[in-house]
Each structure stands twice: as C-alpha cells, then as structure tokens.
Write an enzyme that holds these catalytic residues in place. Structure first.
Site, short mmCIF file in Angstrom:
data_model
loop_
_atom_site.label_atom_id
_atom_site.label_comp_id
_atom_site.label_asym_id
_atom_site.label_seq_id
_atom_site.Cartn_x
_atom_site.Cartn_y
_atom_site.Cartn_z
N LYS A 184 0.89 -1.21 -0.04
CA LYS A 184 0.09 -0.02 0.08
C LYS A 184 0.73 1.20 0.03
O LYS A 184 0.73 2.16 -0.65
CB LYS A 184 -0.94 0.02 1.12
CG LYS A 184 -1.73 1.20 1.38
CD LYS A 184 -2.71 1.22 2.64
CE LYS A 184 -3.28 2.44 2.63
NZ LYS A 184 -4.08 2.71 3.87
N GLU A 190 10.53 -4.42 4.19
CA GLU A 190 10.70 -5.91 3.74
C GLU A 190 10.46 -6.05 2.43
O GLU A 190 11.14 -6.86 1.65
CB GLU A 190 9.72 -6.43 4.54
CG GLU A 190 9.94 -6.89 6.07
CD GLU A 190 9.40 -5.97 6.96
OE1 GLU A 190 9.12 -4.74 6.49
OE2 GLU A 190 9.11 -6.16 7.91
N GLY A 243 -4.64 -1.63 5.13
CA GLY A 243 -3.98 -2.67 4.66
C GLY A 243 -4.62 -4.06 4.78
O GLY A 243 -4.80 -5.02 4.06
N ARG A 244 -5.19 -4.24 6.18
CA ARG A 244 -5.99 -5.45 6.62
C ARG A 244 -7.19 -5.60 5.82
O ARG A 244 -7.81 -6.56 6.10
CB ARG A 244 -5.81 -5.48 7.99
CG ARG A 244 -6.28 -4.51 8.71
CD ARG A 244 -5.92 -4.60 10.27
NE ARG A 244 -6.48 -3.44 10.97
CZ ARG A 244 -5.55 -2.13 11.17
NH1 ARG A 244 -4.56 -2.10 10.51
NH2 ARG A 244 -6.25 -1.19 11.78
N GLU A 329 -4.34 -6.10 15.03
CA GLU A 329 -3.87 -4.61 14.50
C GLU A 329 -4.98 -3.58 14.69
O GLU A 329 -4.70 -2.54 15.06
CB GLU A 329 -3.49 -4.80 13.20
CG GLU A 329 -2.17 -3.83 12.80
CD GLU A 329 -1.37 -4.22 11.39
OE1 GLU A 329 -0.51 -4.75 11.68
OE2 GLU A 329 -2.09 -4.07 10.49
N HIS A 360 -4.96 -32.04 19.12
CA HIS A 360 -3.65 -32.55 19.68
C HIS A 360 -2.50 -31.71 20.05
O HIS A 360 -1.39 -31.96 20.18
CB HIS A 360 -3.06 -33.68 18.49
CG HIS A 360 -4.33 -34.64 18.25
ND1 HIS A 360 -4.67 -35.62 18.96
CD2 HIS A 360 -5.30 -34.53 17.42
CE1 HIS A 360 -5.65 -36.37 18.45
NE2 HIS A 360 -6.08 -35.73 17.37
N LYS A 488 8.50 0.32 13.27
CA LYS A 488 9.18 0.41 11.90
C LYS A 488 10.11 1.44 11.77
O LYS A 488 11.29 1.30 11.28
CB LYS A 488 8.18 0.62 10.97
CG LYS A 488 7.18 -0.30 10.43
CD LYS A 488 6.24 0.25 9.37
CE LYS A 488 5.22 -0.76 8.87
NZ LYS A 488 3.99 -0.21 8.11
O1 F6P Z 1 1.92 -4.60 9.67
C1 F6P Z 1 1.87 -3.16 9.66
C2 F6P Z 1 1.59 -2.75 8.26
O2 F6P Z 1 1.35 -1.15 8.31
C3 F6P Z 1 -0.02 -3.43 7.91
O3 F6P Z 1 -1.16 -2.60 8.18
C4 F6P Z 1 0.00 -3.50 6.45
O4 F6P Z 1 -0.86 -4.49 5.97
C5 F6P Z 1 1.72 -3.88 6.34
O5 F6P Z 1 2.29 -3.13 7.33
C6 F6P Z 1 2.31 -3.74 4.82
O6 F6P Z 1 2.14 -2.26 4.46
P1 F6P Z 1 2.37 -2.12 3.13
O7 F6P Z 1 0.95 -2.46 2.22
O8 F6P Z 1 2.08 -0.65 3.04
O9 F6P Z 1 3.61 -2.76 2.56
#
Ligand code: F6P
Length: 523
Positions: A184, A190, A243-244, A329, A360, A488
């Site tokens: 987003k 990452e 994002g979620r 979140e 289990h 972050k």
């Molecule tokens: O985990 C934190 C977060 O901000 C989430 O809300 C989001 O889904 C994820 O990082 C990834 O963010 P982006 O889509 O901006 O890479």
C-alpha cells in the site's frame, strides 16, 4: 457522522455499559435453546455464549447509545471514520457491484490483466512479494482454493529474513516468472528489499529488462513509478483502504492469476452479501453485531484474554494469521478516540490452528487449563472431496470439542464412568478429579454450507464488521496501527546503526550492547 455526546463518551462512564455488565454477570453461560443467526449463507451458532433476554436488550441499548446506526452508515458512506488518520475505511466500496468510477476502472484493469495473461498462457510462476495485509489475504485465498489444480506456481515472499526470498525464488525459471510487488505505502522495508533481490535474480539469469516482469499493487503509484515501473504496470488502490482490508482491491491480482478471476468475483459477492446483512438486519439478528457483543462480554467482563480460532478445514490454515492481523492490529489499543485510557480490557490475543490438529496441540489447555479461551469453531457442512467418512469424523470432532467446552463433565459423571470401567471406588474417586471439565466455556460455531469463494468472502466480511462494532463499543479507532508504525521507525534507525551510522536517539544499555556487538562482529 452523528456525534451525539455518548458516541465519544468513555465506555465506563456510560450507564448503558454498566447495565450490560450487570446483565452479563447475572445471565447463564449459555442459551436455553439453540441461538442461531443466519448471514451470508452461513449459520452462526451463539448458543454457547452468555445469554438472557436482558443481555440482548442491554447490548442493544448500549449500541444505540453509541449511535450504532449512524456510525455504520458513516462506514458505508466513506466518511472519515479513521479519525487519527482523518480518512475513510471504505473497503465495502471495493466489493460494491456498482462502485465509484475509479474502483470500477481498477477492477476492470486487473481483470483484463489476468484474462490477457491467461489467454497468452503467460507467467507459469508468480512470486507475490508483500507483507501483512498485502500478503495474508492472497495466501488465504490461494490456500483455500488452490488445492485442486493450478497451472501456475505461486510463491509468497514476506519476511525480511533472506531465507524467505531465497526459498521463494528457488527452482523457478526467471523467464517465466512474474513478480507482484504488493505494498500500500510502497515504503515497507521488507517488501522493497525482497523486490530488489527478485530483480537481481532475474538480472543474474541474463534478463536485461527485469522490470518488464514486475507489476505493483499500491496506493502510492508515484513511488512505484519512481522505482521504475510504467503506469501500465501499476494497479492502484487508495489510502482509504486499510492494509488489512485490502484483499478486495487489486491486492488480489495474484490470487486472480493463481486461482482464477471467478474466485475473486465470488469472494466479493460473498462479502457484499455480508455487508447487506450487516446494514439491514436488526441488531438482535445481526451476526457481526452479536459476535462483537459476545466477544466484548468475554474480554471485558468475563476476563478472557484471548480468542481461539479453530477452523475445521485444513484449507483455511491461513485464516488464523489473517484474522489475527485483522483483530489484533485493529483492536490492540488502550486509548479511546479522544486519547483517554479505556479502563476495560480491549481486543483479545487471537491464536489458533486448524482442527483436528489443534486438538492434539492445545485443546487440553482449552478444556482444563486455568484460563481457557473462547473458541470460534468454523466448519463446512459439506466436503469437496470424495471421502465422506473423513468429513463425518471431522464434523464429529468439531461438535465434540464444542460440546465438552460448553457442558463440561462433573465429578459425578467422571466417577460413574470410572466405576463402570471396573475400577475400585478409591481409584475411581482419585482419577475422577482429573477428569472434571469445568464447562461453561464460551464458543461460537460458524457453519458454512461448503467452502466456496462466496462463503469465504462472507466469512471475512463477518469478522471485519465484528471488529468495527467492537471498536465502536470500546470507543477506539480500529483503523490505525500506530504501535506497528513506531517499531518500523526504530528498525530503520537500528538498521542504519548496524551499518555504521551514528545513533539518532539514545538506546537502553541492552539494545546498545547488541547493536555494538553485531556491528563489531559483522564481516
Ligand atoms: O504490519 C503493519 C502494516 O502497516 C500493515 O497494516 C500493512 O498491512 C503492512 O504493514 C504492509 O504495509 P504495506 O502494504 O504498506 O507494505
């Protein structure tokens, strides 16, 4: 949005909250008869939740005092319900059959891309790079519907751990691989780092224009363009999609490539059916609302610290992290929208595993541990495989666990059982104490007819709306995630320090020790 006084009032200052607490404390821990709500083609059985007519009435009064109708309308109207970021949380718009123009346009572009790729038989491999909300939904959908047959391989790379990208690319032919960069913000460390590795991997294979094999899905198209992609390679969504909550957007394009555009369309129509149910059903028959209120009673009044998700369908293994992110979140907050402390416990920790593996692994703790946790049992009435016997046993296990949690086993029952097995009375009494199950442990049973894109879409929207209602009652903003943002920022600074930069801010002694040790021992 209607902002009458009680909408913003701290929960514990509301008389309606105290009436709800009183009703919960006075009510039996289960309903006297099956309490089942129907929504989105599913049956949601709330029988094993604390119930009395007063519980329903006081919950309704509490929601009304929170201006539930106006708040829900504001969500669907795209008003800025995400108050700390001053924007909408308009994921419902993404699954509207006739959405606003820009949504319709992007939906069409994504569909055309998938159709064209299919008709040209292009991209034998898809590497979906993204994390959190830009990852779990696609993994979930592919896990749920990719079990039968897929002509494309799909790999997921999320973690910054180099083993993730190494494994994600291993064995693939770079010439037949499409990289989907889903982010987003187009800023997530990452994702951008993993995307670089994927580009280098293609270059190392002699591909001179690796970016031609990349598409991006983002709400920051400018950054994607600055990164080197053409507009035609960028599918966009908007800052008003959390994002979620983004699986309904072009984030699902890799799912479309892997399991087909019909699956994506089915998910959207299931979610839309749940949206309609949530918008139009009266509070007392409204599935997301009733799930939300049961969850609040369990967390804030009966003091359960967590929620267990046990999906009796191994295709839904990724439902657990998906709901974990959605709930934790969204609801992992301790201040209300005015910044005042919320003086009752809020969002529970969410955890789980598919049944019957779960039985289990941790069900002993659920049955007889000192804490226990409410369980959401999720199952499908009909199987999609050829082995009826498996499905009968699977459902039997699900019902049995739920029954044991609900009804428990008394000392007398255990004693009788031991005596009937031929034990001496002394031994039978001794052992019976270990066999007592307290019972009265809350759960929901969410029964889908079968696992279809429609039912999964409805299920996900059920949890989304449940989270919205819980945020409303607790008085918090379920649409931000400042806790994650802070981590972050710290990680960015520490990364620079590990590479030799001076500290931007002082660290505690232990963090300093580790930064210095790692830096000094780096080759
Ligand atoms: O985990 C934190 C977060 O901000 C989430 O809300 C989001 O889904 C994820 O990082 C990834 O963010 P982006 O889509 O901006 O890479």
């Amino acid at each position: 949005m209607n902002t009458e006084p009680d909408f913003h009032k701290p929960l514990t200052q509301m008389p309606q909250w105290h009436a709800y607490v009183k009703a919960i404390n006075a009510a039996p821990r289960m309903a006297p008869a099956p309490r089942i709500v129907e929504a989105g083609g599913m049956q949601i059985d709330l029988t094993a939740q604390t119930y009395s007519p007063e519980v329903l009435d006081t919950a309704t009064a509490l929601l009304q005092a929170r201006n539930f109708n106006a708040a829900r309308q504001a969500l669907f109207d795209g008003e800025p319900v995400n108050t700390t970021e001053n924007r909408a949380a308009w994921h419902t718009q993404l699954r509207a059959p006739r959405p606003i123009e820009e949504v319709a346009e992007e939906r069409k572009r994504a569909l055309e891309f998938v159709r064209r790729s299919d008709s040209e038989r292009r991209w034998r491999n898809i590497v979906h790079i993204g994390i959190g909300g830009s990852d779990w939904g696609v993994r979930l959908v592919v896990g749920a519907f990719g079990y039968a047959s897929m002509w494309r391989n799909i790999r997921f790379v999320a973690n910054i751990d180099g083993h993730a990208v190494e494994g994600g690319l291993a064995g693939l032919d770079p010439r037949e691989t499409l990289i989907v960069v889903a982010t987003k913000s187009f800023k997530t460390a990452e994702t951008l780092e993993n995307a670089k590795r994927a580009i280098e991997w293609m270059q190392a294979a002699g591909i001179t224009k690796p970016l031609n094999q990349v598409i991006a899905v983002t709400a920051n198209p400018e950054a994607a363009q600055a990164w080197g992609l053409q507009q035609s390679q960028i599918f966009r969504f908007w800052d008003w999609v959390g994002g979620r909550f983004s699986i309904w957007s072009a984030v699902g394009v890799a799912a479309g490539l892997a399991v087909g555009p019909d699956v994506v369309a089915g998910l959207q129509s299931g979610a839309k059916a749940m949206d309609d149910h949530f918008l139009t059903s009266p509070i007392q028959e409204n599935a997301p609302v009733q799930l939300a209120m049961a969850g609040i009673a369990n967390r804030s009044i009966l003091d359960y610290g967590s929620l267990n998700i046990s999906a009796y369908d191994s295709r839904l293994a990724n439902l657990i992290p998906y709901i974990q992110q959605l709930e934790m979140e969204s609801l992992g907050k301790s201040v209300d929208i005015n910044g005042q402390p919320i003086t009752v416990p809020t969002g529970p920790a969410v955890w789980g595993m598919p049944g019957t593996d779960a039985q289990h692994t941790f069900f002993q703790w659920l049955h007889q541990g000192s804490d226990g946790a409410p369980v959401d049992f999720i199952a499908c009435q009909h199987e999609d495989h050829a082995w009826k016997e498996h499905h009968i046993q699977l459902l039997a296990h699900c019902l049995a666990q739920r029954e044991a949690l609900m009804n428990g086993k008394t000392f007398e029952q255990a004693l009788r059982e031991n005596m009937e097995s031929g034990m001496s009375e002394t031994d039978a009494r001794k052992l019976a104490k270990h066999k007592v199950h307290p019972g009265g442990r809350p759960s929901n049973l969410i029964m889908m007819p079968s696992l279809t894109p429609f039912s999964l879409g409805a299920l996900l929207a059920l949890y989304e709306h449940k989270v919205f209602v819980q945020g409303l009652v607790w008085g918090l903003n379920p649409f931000d995630q400042w806790g994650v943002e802070y981590g972050k920022v710290l990680a960015t600074d520490i990364t620079a320090e590990l590479k030799g930069a001076a500290a931007q801010a002082p660290h505690d002694a232990s963090t300093r020790y580790w930064i210095e040790r790692i830096r000094s021992q780096m080759e």
